[in-house]
Design an enzyme around this catalytic site. Structure first.
Site, PDB file in Angstrom:
ATOM      1  N   HIS A  37      51.313  14.068   6.772  1.00 21.93           N
ATOM      2  CA  HIS A  37      51.093  13.135   7.865  1.00 21.93           C
ATOM      3  C   HIS A  37      50.110  13.703   8.880  1.00 21.93           C
ATOM      4  O   HIS A  37      49.396  12.954   9.542  1.00 21.93           O
ATOM      5  CB  HIS A  37      52.427  12.766   8.498  1.00 21.93           C
ATOM      6  CG  HIS A  37      53.185  11.810   7.635  1.00 21.93           C
ATOM      7  ND1 HIS A  37      54.548  11.688   7.648  1.00 21.93           N
ATOM      8  CD2 HIS A  37      52.737  10.937   6.710  1.00 21.93           C
ATOM      9  CE1 HIS A  37      54.895  10.764   6.774  1.00 21.93           C
ATOM     10  NE2 HIS A  37      53.828  10.301   6.196  1.00 21.93           N
ATOM     11  N   ARG A  65      39.185 -14.759  17.064  1.00 23.80           N
ATOM     12  CA  ARG A  65      40.431 -15.431  16.667  1.00 23.80           C
ATOM     13  C   ARG A  65      41.554 -14.429  16.870  1.00 23.80           C
ATOM     14  O   ARG A  65      41.487 -13.317  16.354  1.00 23.80           O
ATOM     15  CB  ARG A  65      40.364 -15.840  15.202  1.00 23.80           C
ATOM     16  CG  ARG A  65      39.169 -16.710  14.872  1.00 23.80           C
ATOM     17  CD  ARG A  65      39.221 -17.134  13.401  1.00 23.80           C
ATOM     18  NE  ARG A  65      38.076 -17.964  13.072  1.00 23.80           N
ATOM     19  CZ  ARG A  65      36.952 -17.502  12.514  1.00 23.80           C
ATOM     20  NH1 ARG A  65      36.846 -16.227  12.216  1.00 23.80           N
ATOM     21  NH2 ARG A  65      35.956 -18.318  12.253  1.00 23.80           N
ATOM     22  N   ARG A 105      39.737 -16.484  21.984  1.00 24.95           N
ATOM     23  CA  ARG A 105      40.385 -17.779  21.835  1.00 24.95           C
ATOM     24  C   ARG A 105      41.896 -17.566  21.765  1.00 24.95           C
ATOM     25  O   ARG A 105      42.366 -16.670  21.054  1.00 24.95           O
ATOM     26  CB  ARG A 105      39.910 -18.468  20.550  1.00 24.95           C
ATOM     27  CG  ARG A 105      40.455 -19.879  20.401  1.00 24.95           C
ATOM     28  CD  ARG A 105      40.017 -20.509  19.109  1.00 24.95           C
ATOM     29  NE  ARG A 105      40.703 -19.913  17.975  1.00 24.95           N
ATOM     30  CZ  ARG A 105      40.452 -20.240  16.710  1.00 24.95           C
ATOM     31  NH1 ARG A 105      39.514 -21.126  16.434  1.00 24.95           N
ATOM     32  NH2 ARG A 105      41.117 -19.668  15.727  1.00 24.95           N
ATOM     33  N   ASN A 135      33.562 -26.659  11.857  1.00 26.73           N
ATOM     34  CA  ASN A 135      34.378 -26.797  10.639  1.00 26.73           C
ATOM     35  C   ASN A 135      35.472 -27.833  10.853  1.00 26.73           C
ATOM     36  O   ASN A 135      35.613 -28.792  10.090  1.00 26.73           O
ATOM     37  CB  ASN A 135      35.013 -25.463  10.254  1.00 26.73           C
ATOM     38  CG  ASN A 135      33.988 -24.412   9.932  1.00 26.73           C
ATOM     39  OD1 ASN A 135      32.795 -24.679   9.981  1.00 26.73           O
ATOM     40  ND2 ASN A 135      34.442 -23.215   9.615  1.00 26.73           N
ATOM     41  N   ASP A 136      36.279 -27.625  11.904  1.00 26.77           N
ATOM     42  CA  ASP A 136      37.348 -28.582  12.164  1.00 26.77           C
ATOM     43  C   ASP A 136      36.774 -29.921  12.605  1.00 26.77           C
ATOM     44  O   ASP A 136      37.294 -30.974  12.225  1.00 26.77           O
ATOM     45  CB  ASP A 136      38.308 -28.033  13.220  1.00 26.77           C
ATOM     46  CG  ASP A 136      39.379 -27.147  12.604  1.00 26.77           C
ATOM     47  OD1 ASP A 136      40.046 -26.410  13.335  1.00 26.77           O
ATOM     48  OD2 ASP A 136      39.548 -27.201  11.372  1.00 26.77           O
ATOM     49  N   ARG A 182      39.186 -29.857   3.517  1.00 34.01           N
ATOM     50  CA  ARG A 182      38.344 -29.118   2.574  1.00 34.01           C
ATOM     51  C   ARG A 182      39.146 -28.411   1.498  1.00 34.01           C
ATOM     52  O   ARG A 182      38.616 -28.029   0.467  1.00 34.01           O
ATOM     53  CB  ARG A 182      37.497 -28.073   3.321  1.00 34.01           C
ATOM     54  CG  ARG A 182      36.231 -28.659   3.850  1.00 34.01           C
ATOM     55  CD  ARG A 182      35.212 -27.592   4.044  1.00 34.01           C
ATOM     56  NE  ARG A 182      35.615 -26.614   5.036  1.00 34.01           N
ATOM     57  CZ  ARG A 182      34.914 -25.535   5.316  1.00 34.01           C
ATOM     58  NH1 ARG A 182      33.804 -25.293   4.687  1.00 34.01           N
ATOM     59  NH2 ARG A 182      35.327 -24.700   6.239  1.00 34.01           N
TER      60      ARG A 182
END
Lengths: 846, 212
Positions: free
Chosen positions: A460, A567, A603, A727-728, A738
């Site tokens: 470790h 995102r 966002r 896209n949306d 899609r």
């Protein structure tokens, strides 16, 4: 470096596979082929003599891995090995991996200087990626064939049983074992596990020691038995966990292994070689880290209650230290998995297999330190019996815990973070070996390297050194311990060498190597970071979309001017519990740090009922795309949104951060969300937390629902900026999913309806004098760049790898011509005609 | 009367001739349950062996070296599983006969046993798996028991050829468990195994040449 031989009936196939593997292997890995027969026309077949020649060609003292296609290829390869000289035979490994996937995986591992066994293991795991992509389970292990892992079966006495096959490369070593124990511990059930392959156990599934001492290696089958109220649930959870390979990343840490050996070179400088555990070059003076001597008193203690209390206090102190060390590692970007090493340490502190014997000894009259020391010593002895070196490595973890608790019991109040005295160490740390706690307490800003006498690549300490970015060479042998303090050292963590008293030539060579690496990186940076300016001199902001810290790093490397869309779902989807405000703030701050002053638009969470979060139970929705997602969820669950907004505000106090709300459809939603932001900001300010001045953090909205586009003038009054999510917007406008194959071909962002919505929203923003950007896929498609600029868009945000192409396209665009053309295009009513005109425009004067 | 270098050379030649004569037959058998190349592959290998031995008309020589050379040639020229399997057969026989100018009946038996053991080890096949082993193992056992019963080498090899043939024919109803034919599963039953067939030709050639 392990050599690779590819054997096929077909010369073409062998050469083709070699070509594929060669891309991954780079120039250094010896790759030889034996394909077809050595006769005119290269007829199909396999030839043991050719295979022997290929083994000679690929020969390396680290060994040769042979991958074959089928049938006689295997027999011929076996025969070829039989015909090798004795001293070579043992260093050739015939591998049962699939030829193509195995060759590619083996090439990568060989290039990383992995030992032969690891290269073979990587090759065997070569199908994992394909299986994951296709959603099929990995090929069943022989053990699984008889009794596939599956639904729990009741046994005669009413306990439920589950059989699992462990696929993890290192078996159930500490971290997967910790996940196993944590999961078993969450349920009200008596759960045991038994290694069916080795007939070890059963052991309690709630004891890390118990599970770890089962010695479960890759391919072993384990039998889990559960009884009690939640027996079925615990088995289901463990089955799911096993499906996820115990949450271990596929490419588990492995590193080159080499024996410690001293080589004297012509230059006169002594070079010790060990195991390169963390890459990078380091120079500095030797600084010995010597363990503080802990003398455990053996005198009996009179007051049992007092000793039990002392033990509990020491365990609590160790718990705090470990959590602090964990924080230091976890706060570095994307190191949450490495940080989980400490979770295993924390489990030791509550493991009854250690605590029960320790407490029993105290009740029998031992003092707390003696009782704890003895209990750990016994556990260590049991672990040392294990035949597997990876499992034996875990003894270090146990000893790390032992000394942490002993120090708390015996020593002066420890410095936060470690059992050893930690002066500000600068230079190259030299030690017999490092515990994880030692390693985590080192400050990468002043410690330039780590050199240890013992310790393996899977220790470790090695993993943590990599996580902290400190170059490290382990396993240099005891010779390193006699290097006097202050000796100038040159450490190469990639090659696994330590040069004592390096000469000018050594240093110059090392410096040249470092400069070369920097120069290559620098020229790429310069090219990528050219600003994108149209032919008439207008600067276009080209930002990247990102969904993780790694994405952000890639974006910076690709020359992004900032992040136009972060995102945040990754923060939530990967967490077992609701990410706290602090955890979120740490993640966003890391990303802002990576960006180094470039703008960042965050966002807020956008998940629908189709992506359930384990800690946020929701009813299934008939149509999640039209359900409670985006800002709708945020306003319905203000606790969720508030924590995220507070985290973002904290980061915005120090970095150029903007906030953005998804799935907005009305101005009322925007106002409600803005009120929440204002309240959160005030609350933080009242609590003395630094926040941006009122209104200083720009807050915008996504335009991704037709209603938002059509209400853009009203939204523009409330919001500070727009980002058009094409896209949306395309899916909602055209009513096309899609993901639905039957209609996917109808998806077209150039549909005049979509373009008119973009145009309408853009003009509303321009009239309100607020910025508007496009962050859908069209932004990253250079075919659409001229059209978007013609519509008035000046900011684009796209996948990092699109940036160079789009920037190049921008250089050739004249805004006046593009605007004129866009007007003509917007008069069209036919999508195909529009596509044709867009292409013509791109092909023309542009 | 001991077996001479010349006889062993003739055995190899007779096997090559038998393979050449039965090339189409072996390929047909292989077409039913394999990849239709056994006859072509074995013929290519044995023709290469003949080319290598060339106009070797020597009466005397190192039998072990001769057999090894046959084995190494097959390894490189057959191409299919027959290459490493027959290659191993001859290499092991060669090792057993290393340095010998002539072989006693017992030498032949032990060389044969070594070759057959090599084939079993290489292919990891057992009798009943529908492979060469189904012809070779009974043949090697027949030689040993016949010699133990006091028969001469000619009689022993005659029994071996009969046993190989019986073993070959017994593969017809079997379901293949090794090699390409095993991919067919139960559909491999009802066909004679081409490997067992070429192995019978090998033993029959030995009976025709080594006893005389």
């Amino acid at each position: 470096m392990v050599g690779i031989v590819l054997v096929s009936h077909s010369a073409k196939l062998a050469e083709g596979v070699a070509e594929l593997a060669g891309q991954m292997a780079g120039p250094d890995v010896a790759l030889a082929v034996a394909g077809g027969l050595d006769q005119p026309g290269r007829p199909l077949g396999t030839d043991a003599a050719l295979i022997g020649d290929a083994i000679d060609q690929a020969w390396d003292d680290d060994g040769v891995l042979v991958l074959m296609d089928l049938g006689s290829a295997v027999l011929s390869a076996e025969l070829a090995v039989e015909l090798l000289p004795d001293e070579r035979r043992s260093r050739v490994l015939l591998c049962d991996a699939p030829l193509v996937e195995g060759a590619v995986a083996a090439a990568v591992a060989a290039r990383l200087r992995e030992p032969l066994d690891t290269v073979a293991a990587e090759a065997r795991g070569g199908l994992a990626g394909k299986a994951a992509q296709l959603g099929t389970a990995p090929a069943p292990q022989p053990a699984a064939e008889a009794t596939p892992a599956g639904p729990a079966k009741p046994s005669a006495d009413g306990t439920l049983e589950l059989r699992l096959v462990v696929h993890n490369a290192l078996g159930l070593h500490a971290r997967p074992a910790a996940r196993f124990v944590q999961t078993a511990g969450r349920f009200d059930a008596t759960t045991t596990a038994e290694n069916l392959t080795t007939h070890v156990g059963p052991a309690s599934a709630r004891s890390l020691n118990g599970i770890a001492t089962l010695g479960v290696l890759q391919g072993h089958e384990i039998l889990v038995r559960a009884s009690g109220r939640e027996a079925a649930q615990v088995l289901r959870a463990l089955s799911d966990l096993a499906e996820r390979d115990f949450d271990e990343p596929a490419a588990a840490e492995t590193a080159a292994a080499a024996a410690g050996a001293e080589v004297t070179r012509p230059s006169g400088a002594a070079v010790l070689s060990g195991i390169g555990a963390s890459p990078g070059l380091a120079t500095g003076g030797a600084v010995h880290l010597r363990a503080a001597q802990l003398v455990v008193p053996r005198e009996p203690a009179a007051d049992v209650a007092a000793e039990l209390a002392r033990l509990d206090a020491a365990l609590a102190a160790a718990d705090r230290q470990i959590r602090a060390a964990r924080e230091r590692v976890a706060s570095r970007p994307d190191r949450s998995y490495e940080a989980a090493i400490f979770d295993a340490h924390l489990l030791f502190l509550t493991d009854e297999a250690l605590l029960a014997p320790a407490r029993r000894r105290i009740r029998e009259g031992a003092n707390a330190a003696d009782a704890w020391d003895t209990a750990v010593t016994e556990a260590v002895a049991a672990w040392r019996q294990l035949s597997d070196p990876y499992q034996r490595e875990r003894v270090r973890d146990l000893e790390s815990i032992r000394s942490q608790v002993l120090t708390a019991l015996l020593g002066p109040p420890p410095e936060p973070g470690g059992p050893r005295e930690q002066p500000t160490l600068t230079g190259i740390i030299v030690a017999a070996e490092l515990t994880p706690a030692d390693t985590a307490s080192l400050d990468p800003a002043v410690v330039s390297g780590i050199a240890t006498a013992y310790g393996g690549p899977t220790s470790h300490a090695a993993i943590l050194a990599r996580a902290l970015g400190i170059p490290a060479v382990l396993g240099l042998g005891p010779a390193v311990l006699s290097v006097p303090d202050g000796t100038p050292l040159l450490l190469d963590g990639g090659r696994g060498t330590l040069t004592l008293v390096p000469g000018a030539a050594d240093l110059a060579a090392a410096r040249a190597k470092a400069e070369r690496a920097a120069r290559i990186a620098g020229s790429a940076d310069r090219l990528a970071s050219e600003p994108a300016v149209t032919s008439d001199g207008t600067r276009i902001e080209v930002a990247a979309n990102a969904g993780s810290a790694d994405d952000v790093r890639r974006a910076v490397a690709a020359g992004a001017d900032g992040i136009g869309l972060l995102r945040t779902e990754f923060v939530f989807l990967t967490a077992a519990d609701m990410p706290t405000e602090d955890e979120q703030a740490a993640v966003y701050a890391d990303i802002a740090e990576i960006l180094g002053g470039r703008p960042l638009i965050i966002r807020t969470l956008d998940v629908g009922a189709d992506k359930p979060l384990p800690y946020l139970p929701r009813d299934a929705e008939p149509n999640p795309a039209l359900g409670q997602r985006g800002i709708r969820l945020g306003l319905a669950r203000p606790d969720l949104l508030r924590a995220q907004v507070r985290a973002i505000l904290r980061v915005a106090a120090r970095h150029p951060v903007k906030l953005m709300f998804p799935m907005v459809t009305t101005a009322d939603e925007v106002r409600a969300a803005l009120d929440l932001v204002a309240d959160a900001r005030r609350a933080l300010a009242v609590a003395g937390v630094p926040v941006p001045a009122e209104g200083a953090m720009e807050t915008g909205v996504m335009i991704e629902v037709p209603a938002a586009a059509l209400c853009a003038p009203a939204l523009a009054d409330a919001a500070d900026f727009f980002s058009v999510g094409t896209n949306d917007l395309t899916q909602y406008t055209l009513a096309i999913d899609r993901a639905d194959e039957a209609v996917a071909h109808l998806y077209n962002p150039l549909h005049p309806a979509v373009l008119r919505l973009i145009q309408f929203a853009t003009e509303a923003a321009l009239r309100a004098r607020i910025p508007v950007s496009v962050c859908g896929e069209v932004a990253g498609d250079e075919r659409f760049t001229a059209l978007l600029l013609g519509l008035g868009i000046r900011d684009l945000s796209m996948a990092a790898n699109s940036i160079p192409r789009v920037k190049q396209r921008i250089l050739g665009i004249d805004l006046v011509a593009a605007t004129r053309r866009a007007r003509v295009i917007m008069d069209q009513s036919d999508g195909r005609r529009i596509a044709q005109m867009v292409d013509d425009f791109n092909a023309g004067a542009g | 009367m001991p077996v001479t270098y010349r006889q062993v050379r003739d055995w190899v030649g007779a096997f090559a001739a038998a393979i050449a004569a039965n090339k189409e037959y072996l390929t047909e058998l292989d077409a039913a349950i394999g990849d239709a190349d056994h006859g072509i592959n074995m013929n290519r290998g044995m023709q290469a062996v003949l080319g290598k031995l060339g106009a070797d008309e020597s009466e005397q020589g190192d039998i072990g070296a001769l057999l090894k050379s046959v084995g190494m040639t097959l390894v490189s020229t057959v191409g299919g599983a027959g290459g490493p399997l027959y290659g191993t057969f001859f290499l092991r026989m060669g090792a057993s006969a290393a340095g010998r100018q002539e072989l006693s009946a017992a030498d032949v038996a032990s060389a044969l046993a070594a070759g057959v053991a090599g084939v079993r080890g290489r292919g990891k096949a057992e009798p009943g798996d529908k492979t060469m082993v189904d012809a070779l193992v009974p043949a090697a056992e027949a030689v040993e028991s016949a010699l133990a019963d006091g028969a001469d080498l000619g009689a022993a090899l005659g029994k071996a050829a009969a046993a190989a043939r019986a073993g070959m024919e017994a593969t017809i109803p079997l379901v293949a468990r090794k090699g390409r034919a095993s991919y067919l599963g139960p559909r491999s039953a009802g066909h004679q195994d081409p490997g067992a067939t070429s192995s019978w030709l090998l033993i029959q050639a030995a009976a025709d040449t080594l006893a005389g």
